[in-house]
Design a protein around this motif. Sequence first.
Motif, mmCIF file in Angstrom:
data_model
loop_
_atom_site.group_PDB
_atom_site.id
_atom_site.type_symbol
_atom_site.label_atom_id
_atom_site.label_comp_id
_atom_site.label_asym_id
_atom_site.label_seq_id
_atom_site.Cartn_x
_atom_site.Cartn_y
_atom_site.Cartn_z
ATOM 1 N N GLY A 303 -64.627 -1.871 37.726
ATOM 2 C CA GLY A 303 -63.600 -0.908 38.124
ATOM 3 C C GLY A 303 -63.684 -0.452 39.563
ATOM 4 O O GLY A 303 -64.011 -1.223 40.470
ATOM 5 N N ILE A 304 -63.444 0.849 39.778
ATOM 6 C CA ILE A 304 -63.275 1.389 41.127
ATOM 7 C C ILE A 304 -64.584 1.523 41.889
ATOM 8 O O ILE A 304 -64.581 1.576 43.113
ATOM 9 N N GLY A 305 -65.716 1.598 41.180
ATOM 10 C CA GLY A 305 -67.009 1.732 41.845
ATOM 11 C C GLY A 305 -67.225 3.125 42.431
ATOM 12 O O GLY A 305 -66.349 3.995 42.381
ATOM 13 N N ILE A 306 -68.418 3.329 42.998
ATOM 14 C CA ILE A 306 -68.804 4.629 43.557
ATOM 15 C C ILE A 306 -69.376 4.412 44.947
ATOM 16 O O ILE A 306 -70.216 3.528 45.148
ATOM 17 N N ALA A 307 -68.962 5.221 45.899
ATOM 18 C CA ALA A 307 -69.480 5.115 47.264
ATOM 19 C C ALA A 307 -70.981 5.372 47.289
ATOM 20 O O ALA A 307 -71.496 6.177 46.499
ATOM 21 N N ALA A 308 -71.689 4.722 48.198
ATOM 22 C CA ALA A 308 -73.153 4.805 48.260
ATOM 23 C C ALA A 308 -73.646 6.236 48.439
ATOM 24 O O ALA A 308 -74.630 6.654 47.820
ATOM 25 N N ASP A 309 -72.945 7.044 49.258
ATOM 26 C CA ASP A 309 -73.406 8.407 49.526
ATOM 27 C C ASP A 309 -73.170 9.354 48.352
ATOM 28 O O ASP A 309 -73.665 10.481 48.355
ATOM 29 N N GLN A 310 -72.414 8.904 47.339
ATOM 30 C CA GLN A 310 -72.151 9.760 46.179
ATOM 31 C C GLN A 310 -72.977 9.363 44.956
ATOM 32 O O GLN A 310 -73.046 10.125 43.997
ATOM 33 N N GLN A 311 -73.617 8.193 45.025
ATOM 34 C CA GLN A 311 -74.334 7.698 43.846
ATOM 35 C C GLN A 311 -75.501 8.594 43.449
ATOM 36 O O GLN A 311 -75.796 8.747 42.268
ATOM 37 N N LYS A 312 -76.169 9.202 44.431
ATOM 38 C CA LYS A 312 -77.328 10.038 44.117
ATOM 39 C C LYS A 312 -76.948 11.339 43.395
ATOM 40 O O LYS A 312 -77.803 12.013 42.812
ATOM 41 N N SER A 313 -75.662 11.697 43.439
ATOM 42 C CA SER A 313 -75.221 12.977 42.878
ATOM 43 C C SER A 313 -74.535 12.871 41.524
ATOM 44 O O SER A 313 -74.238 13.898 40.914
ATOM 45 N N VAL A 314 -74.269 11.650 41.067
ATOM 46 C CA VAL A 314 -73.434 11.512 39.859
ATOM 47 C C VAL A 314 -74.088 12.082 38.604
ATOM 48 O O VAL A 314 -73.395 12.384 37.635
ATOM 49 N N PHE A 315 -75.424 12.238 38.613
ATOM 50 C CA PHE A 315 -76.105 12.781 37.438
ATOM 51 C C PHE A 315 -76.342 14.288 37.560
ATOM 52 O O PHE A 315 -76.990 14.887 36.709
ATOM 53 N N SER A 353 -73.876 0.362 42.195
ATOM 54 C CA SER A 353 -72.426 0.302 42.337
ATOM 55 C C SER A 353 -72.006 -0.140 43.728
ATOM 56 O O SER A 353 -72.689 0.129 44.710
ATOM 57 N N THR A 354 -70.875 -0.830 43.780
ATOM 58 C CA THR A 354 -70.231 -1.198 45.032
ATOM 59 C C THR A 354 -68.792 -0.722 44.963
ATOM 60 O O THR A 354 -68.077 -1.035 44.001
ATOM 61 N N LEU A 355 -68.384 0.055 45.947
ATOM 62 C CA LEU A 355 -67.045 0.622 45.950
ATOM 63 C C LEU A 355 -65.999 -0.487 45.870
ATOM 64 O O LEU A 355 -66.010 -1.439 46.648
ATOM 65 N N GLY A 356 -65.113 -0.352 44.887
ATOM 66 C CA GLY A 356 -64.051 -1.337 44.709
ATOM 67 C C GLY A 356 -64.427 -2.532 43.855
ATOM 68 O O GLY A 356 -63.564 -3.346 43.513
ATOM 69 N N GLU A 357 -65.726 -2.636 43.477
ATOM 70 C CA GLU A 357 -66.173 -3.804 42.708
ATOM 71 C C GLU A 357 -66.758 -3.439 41.349
ATOM 72 O O GLU A 357 -67.049 -4.325 40.545
ATOM 73 N N GLY A 358 -66.969 -2.160 41.094
ATOM 74 C CA GLY A 358 -67.493 -1.755 39.794
ATOM 75 C C GLY A 358 -68.877 -1.145 39.873
ATOM 76 O O GLY A 358 -69.495 -1.051 40.934
ATOM 77 N N SER A 359 -69.382 -0.744 38.705
ATOM 78 C CA SER A 359 -70.666 -0.052 38.611
ATOM 79 C C SER A 359 -71.453 -0.551 37.403
ATOM 80 O O SER A 359 -70.871 -1.027 36.431
ATOM 81 N N GLU A 360 -72.774 -0.399 37.484
ATOM 82 C CA GLU A 360 -73.624 -0.612 36.322
ATOM 83 C C GLU A 360 -74.513 0.614 36.152
ATOM 84 O O GLU A 360 -75.423 0.851 36.936
ATOM 85 N N PHE A 361 -74.199 1.412 35.133
ATOM 86 C CA PHE A 361 -75.047 2.541 34.772
ATOM 87 C C PHE A 361 -76.107 2.029 33.802
ATOM 88 O O PHE A 361 -75.797 1.283 32.867
ATOM 89 N N TYR A 362 -77.354 2.440 34.034
ATOM 90 C CA TYR A 362 -78.436 1.885 33.227
ATOM 91 C C TYR A 362 -79.482 2.942 32.892
ATOM 92 O O TYR A 362 -79.571 3.995 33.536
ATOM 93 N N PHE A 363 -80.254 2.652 31.852
ATOM 94 C CA PHE A 363 -81.452 3.448 31.563
ATOM 95 C C PHE A 363 -82.589 2.510 31.198
ATOM 96 O O PHE A 363 -82.380 1.381 30.742
ATOM 97 N N ILE A 364 -83.802 2.983 31.427
ATOM 98 C CA ILE A 364 -85.018 2.238 31.093
ATOM 99 C C ILE A 364 -85.879 3.152 30.230
ATOM 100 O O ILE A 364 -86.192 4.275 30.630
ATOM 101 N N LEU A 365 -86.246 2.662 29.036
ATOM 102 C CA LEU A 365 -87.049 3.467 28.105
ATOM 103 C C LEU A 365 -88.311 2.731 27.714
ATOM 104 O O LEU A 365 -88.281 1.518 27.468
ATOM 105 N N PRO A 366 -89.442 3.449 27.605
ATOM 106 C CA PRO A 366 -90.645 2.825 26.995
ATOM 107 C C PRO A 366 -90.334 2.475 25.544
ATOM 108 O O PRO A 366 -89.629 3.232 24.855
ATOM 109 N N LEU A 367 -90.867 1.371 25.070
ATOM 110 C CA LEU A 367 -90.590 0.952 23.687
ATOM 111 C C LEU A 367 -91.226 1.886 22.677
ATOM 112 O O LEU A 367 -90.675 2.106 21.595
ATOM 113 N N ASN A 368 -92.385 2.420 23.030
ATOM 114 C CA ASN A 368 -93.149 3.236 22.052
ATOM 115 C C ASN A 368 -93.576 4.558 22.667
ATOM 116 O O ASN A 368 -94.741 4.912 22.632
ATOM 117 N N SER A 369 -92.641 5.265 23.258
ATOM 118 C CA SER A 369 -92.994 6.512 23.937
ATOM 119 C C SER A 369 -92.975 7.683 22.970
ATOM 120 O O SER A 369 -92.040 7.861 22.192
#
Length: 374
Positions: A303-315, A353-369
């Motif tokens: 989709g629309i993607g997110i600008a680099a300077d805004q990615q740190k604030s989305v959460f 994310s790349t503006l205009g090319e889309g985004s990949e939101f991800y999480f990483i979890l320990p298997l046995n935390s």
Amino acid sequence: MILIVDDTPENLISLKRVLERHNFEVDTASSGEEALKKVLKNEYVLIILDVQMPGMDGFEVAEAISGYSKAKETAIIFLSAVNKELKFITRGYSSGGLDYITKPVDMDILLLKVKTFYRIYEQSRKLIEIQKALLDEIEYRKQAERKKDEFISIASHELKTPLTSVKGYMQLLGRSVEKGDIPTVKKHLEKAQIQLEKLHELIADLLDISKIESGKLKFNKKTFIIDELLDSVIDIIRQSNPEFNIIIKGQKGIEVYADEMRVEQVIINFLTNAIKYSPGTDEIHINVDLIDNKIYVGVRDFGIGIAADQQKSVFDKFYRVEETSIHFQGLGIGLFITAEIIKRHGGEIGVKSTLGEGSEFYFILPLNSDTDAD
């Protein structure tokens, strides 16, 4: 660092040794011209400056240094064996000198003055840091207050919209029932149900925010297979968005020990956002991988993607990307909630994310935390 400026080598060497013996870092210059070059290159806390020198004298050097923005906080102590009259001492202070000491120098007195100055300098620096921290904190309170006010306004609007819609459909239902128009009744009921679901989701998010703020967000952990959870989530999403092709890529059969319902909440949030911010597209990828005994799950849209300077604030809480806030609805708390869920599982969350090319939101979890920050 201290800079000693004196045209007599013996004076430089002896004073340098004394100061270094007391753990001061010392640099030297044998002329006013050399001193100015060093002040341009280096930062000095204190300059011990001889008055009587060939070429530029100490007063001229001090006056030149006072014009350097880099050295505006640098203090100067004048040393003089010849110019002991009041008019020279006065000129020394007017040239920016902190002190004016006549030779022969009493090393104990000089050391006491240097140590006192350093103590004052450190205290002054700490006060400046505290002042800056307080100003930053005040500005952060102001920003938080503005975000809170904006959130209340947005929340009021977002809650009012489905309520108004439900009210309208109920009125239409009443008329259709009176007419005995069953197909229309069913249609209005379906639309009212969609609006009630939106209302339910908004209220659930608000309740989660309240639980996070009060430290009452609890987890019921168990072992489950991520593929089965993803299949279930995709079925839910396809019911309301049948036009989207959601493709799972990567490893199969990975078992995770976590709160299944909360992980499902995170993935649903990622997928609904991927659909919302990808107008004109019809495909989403879910990438699953096993990295160092941790599971990676990423939801990739085009989709629309997110600008680099805004990615740190989305959460951040209440944050909404400015360019999209006009076009897309939302409270700005969904990603904040998902971030808290993942962090309290001992995991990581992020976006590529790349503006205009889309985004990949991800999480990483320990298997046995067994991590639970509550």
